[in-house]
Enzyme design. Structure first.
Site, PDB file in Angstrom:
ATOM      1  N   SER A 219       0.111   3.575   5.307  1.00  0.00           N
ATOM      2  CA  SER A 219      -0.286   4.663   4.404  1.00  0.00           C
ATOM      3  C   SER A 219       0.955   5.463   4.050  1.00  0.00           C
ATOM      4  CB  SER A 219      -1.374   5.525   5.037  1.00  0.00           C
ATOM      5  OG  SER A 219      -0.879   6.280   6.101  1.00  0.00           O
ATOM      6  N   GLY A 221       1.260   8.416   2.146  1.00  0.00           N
ATOM      7  CA  GLY A 221       0.934   9.708   1.557  1.00  0.00           C
ATOM      8  C   GLY A 221       0.357   9.531   0.158  1.00  0.00           C
ATOM      9  N   ALA A 222       0.806  10.364  -0.788  1.00  0.00           N
ATOM     10  CA  ALA A 222       0.247  10.337  -2.148  1.00  0.00           C
ATOM     11  C   ALA A 222       0.514   9.020  -2.879  1.00  0.00           C
ATOM     12  CB  ALA A 222       0.804  11.497  -2.951  1.00  0.00           C
ATOM     13  N   GLY A 224      -0.363   6.169  -1.675  1.00  0.00           N
ATOM     14  CA  GLY A 224      -1.456   5.251  -1.370  1.00  0.00           C
ATOM     15  C   GLY A 224      -1.154   4.311  -0.229  1.00  0.00           C
ATOM     16  N   GLY A 250      -5.345  10.256   6.730  1.00  0.00           N
ATOM     17  CA  GLY A 250      -5.181   8.947   7.368  1.00  0.00           C
ATOM     18  C   GLY A 250      -6.439   8.518   8.117  1.00  0.00           C
ATOM     19  N   ASP A 251      -7.119   9.486   8.746  1.00  0.00           N
ATOM     20  CA  ASP A 251      -8.362   9.168   9.462  1.00  0.00           C
ATOM     21  C   ASP A 251      -9.420   8.666   8.472  1.00  0.00           C
ATOM     22  OD1 ASP A 251      -6.957  10.210  11.598  1.00  0.00           O
ATOM     23  OD2 ASP A 251      -7.889  12.188  11.431  1.00  0.00           O
TER      24      ASP A 251
HETATM   25  P1  ATP Z   1      -3.360  11.832   9.311  1.00  0.00           P
HETATM   26  O1  ATP Z   1      -2.989  13.271   9.285  1.00  0.00           O
HETATM   27  O2  ATP Z   1      -4.849  11.682   9.088  1.00  0.00           O
HETATM   28  O3  ATP Z   1      -2.906  11.104  10.527  1.00  0.00           O
HETATM   29  P2  ATP Z   1      -1.505  10.043   7.935  1.00  0.00           P
HETATM   30  O4  ATP Z   1      -0.153  10.693   7.992  1.00  0.00           O
HETATM   31  O5  ATP Z   1      -1.806   8.973   8.897  1.00  0.00           O
HETATM   32  O6  ATP Z   1      -2.666  11.166   8.008  1.00  0.00           O
HETATM   33  P3  ATP Z   1      -1.056   9.685   5.072  1.00  0.00           P
HETATM   34  O7  ATP Z   1      -0.216   8.517   4.739  1.00  0.00           O
HETATM   35  O8  ATP Z   1      -0.451  11.039   5.038  1.00  0.00           O
HETATM   36  O9  ATP Z   1      -1.773   9.412   6.487  1.00  0.00           O
HETATM   37  O10 ATP Z   1      -2.329   9.707   4.098  1.00  0.00           O
HETATM   38  C1  ATP Z   1      -3.326   8.696   4.154  1.00  0.00           C
HETATM   39  C2  ATP Z   1      -3.786   8.332   2.761  1.00  0.00           C
HETATM   40  O11 ATP Z   1      -4.315   9.491   2.120  1.00  0.00           O
HETATM   41  C3  ATP Z   1      -2.698   7.843   1.826  1.00  0.00           C
HETATM   42  O12 ATP Z   1      -2.467   6.456   2.018  1.00  0.00           O
HETATM   43  C4  ATP Z   1      -3.303   8.146   0.455  1.00  0.00           C
HETATM   44  O13 ATP Z   1      -4.187   7.111   0.065  1.00  0.00           O
HETATM   45  C5  ATP Z   1      -4.102   9.414   0.732  1.00  0.00           C
HETATM   46  N1  ATP Z   1      -3.360  10.601   0.318  1.00  0.00           N
HETATM   47  C6  ATP Z   1      -2.558  11.373   1.093  1.00  0.00           C
HETATM   48  N2  ATP Z   1      -2.037  12.408   0.393  1.00  0.00           N
HETATM   49  C7  ATP Z   1      -2.520  12.286  -0.875  1.00  0.00           C
HETATM   50  C8  ATP Z   1      -2.392  13.051  -2.079  1.00  0.00           C
HETATM   51  N3  ATP Z   1      -1.645  14.156  -2.134  1.00  0.00           N
HETATM   52  N4  ATP Z   1      -3.045  12.629  -3.176  1.00  0.00           N
HETATM   53  C9  ATP Z   1      -3.815  11.520  -3.162  1.00  0.00           C
HETATM   54  N5  ATP Z   1      -3.997  10.777  -2.052  1.00  0.00           N
HETATM   55  C10 ATP Z   1      -3.369  11.145  -0.930  1.00  0.00           C
HETATM   56 MG    MG Z   2      -2.377   9.253  10.883  1.00  0.00          MG
END
Ligand code: ATP
Ligand code: MG
Ligand code: MG
Length: 311
Positions: A219, A221-222, A224, A250-251
């Protein structure tokens, strides 16, 4: 039935204040308390999608009791948390109503004694072998006292029971877990870079797969998701960057992947669901919740493109 494991569960407390100022006294305008920790957030999103979920991990003390009392009121969720002598940790989020900014305070959680870990393992073995168990998710950090190879052990028993298992953690538990050959691993960009030493997502994702995971869904962030699986590679992107609280996104991505797996959807549909759900979670103010209208709006607009994946 889907099983989620949260070894470091928490009672999440949210205080809302009109404006947060250092050295000042604050009037709290709203307090909410809810079961938290990554696997419990995943479970809540799965339940909202209509899946039956069993949750396990540890709960203890007065906060553990409060967590379980609240869990009992949540539809589609079955409580199979194992007892621990210490008290379940609290997390406190202070939300500044003026800016929407959140200040987060997290307790470390109780130490798990060897006998408590052994009792948990017995109950986990029984749970993964239940009829109709469609998938297991192992989520979050390990509490003190749990061996660093814990997830590797839980992955091996799920695979021995022929139940697909997804791992979402970081650091050494991730490294050892990946080597135990989980069906899916979902690192974020930092976790992937720490695991592989590479900040280049395509390269790092393929590297993580070579380390043992059958499928890697990174993942970003924004930006995808980037998936490398035995069936092919895909990039899934949200139609737009959304504004809000990314904690828990991410969850929700994990919940989307698991629900698609349990429904035997092809990979591109699982990824689209995960991207739409996680963006709808960024929009919602509380981790573990998503905005249903945003989810429905985004789902048909997620772009999933196939990628050539050199071994
Ligand atoms: P967590 O805090 O739940 O552990 P993480 O750091 O594991 O999160 P991220 O990669 O930050 O996961 O985000 C997971 C998914 O959320 C991304 O792959 C994306 O699809 C979506 N996402 C995150 N931020 C954005 C955003 N600003 N706009 C659109 N989609 C987003
Ligand atoms: Mg996570
Ligand atoms: Mg993140």
């Amino acid at each position: 039935m889907i099983l989620t494991v949260t070894l470091n569960a928490a009672l999440d407390i949210t205080y809302r204040v009109p404006a947060l100022t250092p050295h000042a006294s604050h009037r709290v305008t709203e307090v909410t308390e809810r079961p938290g920790g990554k696997g419990l957030n995943v479970a809540r999103v799965l339940a909202a999608l209509g899946h039956d979920v069993t949750v396990t991990g540890f709960a203890g003390g007065d906060t553990g009791r409060a967590l379980r009392d609240r869990l009992a009121t949540e539809p589609h969720i079955t409580d199979a948390l194992a007892p621990v002598a210490g008290a379940t940790r609290r997390t406190v989020a202070v939300v500044d109503a003026a800016t929407g900014d959140t200040t987060q305070l997290n307790e470390p959680g109780p130490a798990v004694a060897p006998a408590e870990w052994a009792a948990f393992l017995d109950s986990y073995e029984e749970l993964v072998r239940r009829d109709g168990m469609a998938a297991v998710a192992l989520c979050g950090s390990l509490p003190p006292g749990v061996p660093v190879g814990a997830y590797a052990l839980l992955i091996r028993s799920a695979r021995a029971a022929r139940v697909p298992v997804l791992l979402d953690t970081s650091g050494e538990p991730l490294r050892r877990g990946v080597a135990a050959r989980p069906d899916v691993v979902k690192p974020n960009a930092d976790e992937l870079a720490e695991l592989t030493g590479s900040h280049e997502p395509d390269r790092a994702t393929r590297d993580a797969r070579r380390r043992g995971a059958h499928a890697v869904v990174a993942s970003l962030g924004a930006d995808g998701l980037l998936a490398v699986t035995a069936d092919g590679g895909w990039r899934a992107r949200p139609p737009k960057r959304v504004r809000g609280n990314p904690t828990g996104a991410g969850d929700s991505a994990v919940a989307g992947l698991l629900s698609g797996l349990a429904e035997h959807l092809p990979w591109p549909d699982r990824l689209a669901r995960a991207v739409a759900l996680s963006a709808a979670t960024v929009v919602a103010p509380v981790a573990g919740e998503f905005d249903a209208a945003t989810y429905e709006d985004l789902l048909p607009r997620v772009a999933v493109t196939g990628q050539v994946t050199a071994a």
